[in-house]
Design an enzyme around this catalytic site. Structure first.
Site, mmCIF file in Angstrom:
data_model
loop_
_atom_site.group_PDB
_atom_site.id
_atom_site.type_symbol
_atom_site.label_atom_id
_atom_site.label_comp_id
_atom_site.label_asym_id
_atom_site.label_seq_id
_atom_site.Cartn_x
_atom_site.Cartn_y
_atom_site.Cartn_z
ATOM 1 N N ASP A 8 0.878 -1.165 0.000
ATOM 2 C CA ASP A 8 0.000 0.000 0.000
ATOM 3 C C ASP A 8 0.920 1.220 0.000
ATOM 4 O O ASP A 8 2.126 1.083 -0.253
ATOM 5 C CB ASP A 8 -1.011 -0.042 1.163
ATOM 6 C CG ASP A 8 -0.372 0.116 2.533
ATOM 7 O OD1 ASP A 8 0.871 0.275 2.615
ATOM 8 O OD2 ASP A 8 -1.105 0.081 3.534
ATOM 9 N N CYS A 63 2.624 -3.803 3.882
ATOM 10 C CA CYS A 63 1.787 -2.698 4.348
ATOM 11 C C CYS A 63 2.486 -2.093 5.556
ATOM 12 O O CYS A 63 3.676 -2.361 5.779
ATOM 13 C CB CYS A 63 0.351 -3.130 4.622
ATOM 14 S SG CYS A 63 0.121 -4.174 6.071
ATOM 15 N N THR A 65 2.030 -2.311 9.072
ATOM 16 C CA THR A 65 2.382 -3.286 10.116
ATOM 17 C C THR A 65 2.655 -4.665 9.548
ATOM 18 O O THR A 65 3.226 -5.515 10.232
ATOM 19 C CB THR A 65 1.214 -3.441 11.106
ATOM 20 O OG1 THR A 65 0.065 -3.863 10.363
ATOM 21 C CG2 THR A 65 0.927 -2.139 11.840
ATOM 22 N N HIS A 96 9.795 -24.802 6.791
ATOM 23 C CA HIS A 96 8.724 -25.572 7.428
ATOM 24 C C HIS A 96 7.332 -25.310 6.857
ATOM 25 O O HIS A 96 6.489 -26.204 6.881
ATOM 26 C CB HIS A 96 8.690 -25.271 8.940
ATOM 27 C CG HIS A 96 9.849 -25.857 9.684
ATOM 28 N ND1 HIS A 96 9.896 -25.943 11.053
ATOM 29 C CD2 HIS A 96 11.016 -26.389 9.237
ATOM 30 C CE1 HIS A 96 11.035 -26.515 11.434
ATOM 31 N NE2 HIS A 96 11.745 -26.784 10.346
ATOM 32 N N HIS A 131 6.787 -31.896 7.393
ATOM 33 C CA HIS A 131 6.082 -30.614 7.256
ATOM 34 C C HIS A 131 4.963 -30.690 6.219
ATOM 35 O O HIS A 131 3.988 -29.965 6.298
ATOM 36 C CB HIS A 131 7.073 -29.505 6.895
ATOM 37 C CG HIS A 131 8.179 -29.402 7.895
ATOM 38 N ND1 HIS A 131 7.948 -29.047 9.207
ATOM 39 C CD2 HIS A 131 9.498 -29.665 7.801
ATOM 40 C CE1 HIS A 131 9.084 -29.072 9.873
ATOM 41 N NE2 HIS A 131 10.045 -29.453 9.045
HETATM 42 C C1 RB5 Z 1 -2.427 2.104 6.540
HETATM 43 O O1 RB5 Z 1 -2.598 3.248 7.295
HETATM 44 C C2 RB5 Z 1 -2.268 0.899 7.449
HETATM 45 O O2 RB5 Z 1 -3.462 0.649 8.103
HETATM 46 C C3 RB5 Z 1 -1.808 -0.309 6.669
HETATM 47 O O3 RB5 Z 1 -0.610 -0.022 6.041
HETATM 48 C C4 RB5 Z 1 -1.564 -1.591 7.453
HETATM 49 O O4 RB5 Z 1 -0.690 -1.349 8.521
HETATM 50 C C5 RB5 Z 1 -2.749 -2.339 7.846
HETATM 51 O O5 RB5 Z 1 -2.679 -3.400 8.467
#
Ligand code: RB5
Length: 149
Positions: A8, A63, A65, A96, A131
């Site tokens: 993203d 993304c 996180t 695995h 596995h």
């Molecule tokens: C975007 O703001 C954020 O929510 C996205 O990059 C991600 O971390 C979602 O899980």
């Protein structure tokens, strides 16, 4: 090796750095190009579908996180997406879990560590053996779900 990659807006810089660094890899870049806010499912689904259809051997999804990208990619049948925070996790998930999508969190993992994770994940093979029985059980859970592909 053909690798699908997408993110993203939070992962645009890390995605570009990965593509530049691993110049022996044939990346299929599903975007985005710009840093305007986008919805990660729109891009991560494309990465996962490219792997599912066999257009790419594996995929990398990024993304902020890594959590939203993991949830999204793992909705696609046949995808084993692994959110990794260090090289050990990357190595183990290849050995695995036969991970076919690597997930990175651009806001929680520094660039140096992220590149090390990618290196481990790209060049570690699946061990098979005991596995495979476990992966077959995961497939059987998928097969018990109703509808969709
Ligand atoms: C975007 O703001 C954020 O929510 C996205 O990059 C991600 O971390 C979602 O899980």
């Amino acid at each position: 090796m053909k690798i699908a990659i997408g993110s993203d807006h939070t992962g645009v810089d890390l995605k570009a750095l990965i593509i530049k660094t691993f110049d022996d890899v044939d990346f299929m870049d599903f975007g985005p190009e710009a840093k305007e806010s986008v919805d990660y499912p729109d891009y991560i689904e494309k990465v996962a579908r490219a792997v599912q259809k066999g257009e790419c051997e594996r995929g990398i999804a990024i993304c902020g996180t890594g959590i939203g990208a993991s949830i999204t990619a793992n909705k696609v049948r046949g995808i084993r997406a692994s959110l990794c925070f260090n090289g050990f996790m990357a190595e183990m998930t290849r050995k695995h879990n036969d991970s076919n999508v690597l997930v990175l969190g651009a806001r929680v993992t520094g660039e140096e560590v992220a590149l090390y994770i990618v290196e481990k994940w790209l060049y570690t093979g699946y061990e098979g053996g005991r596995h495979q029985r476990r992966l077959d059980k995961i497939s059987s859970i998928e097969n018990r779900e109703i509808g969709g592909d």
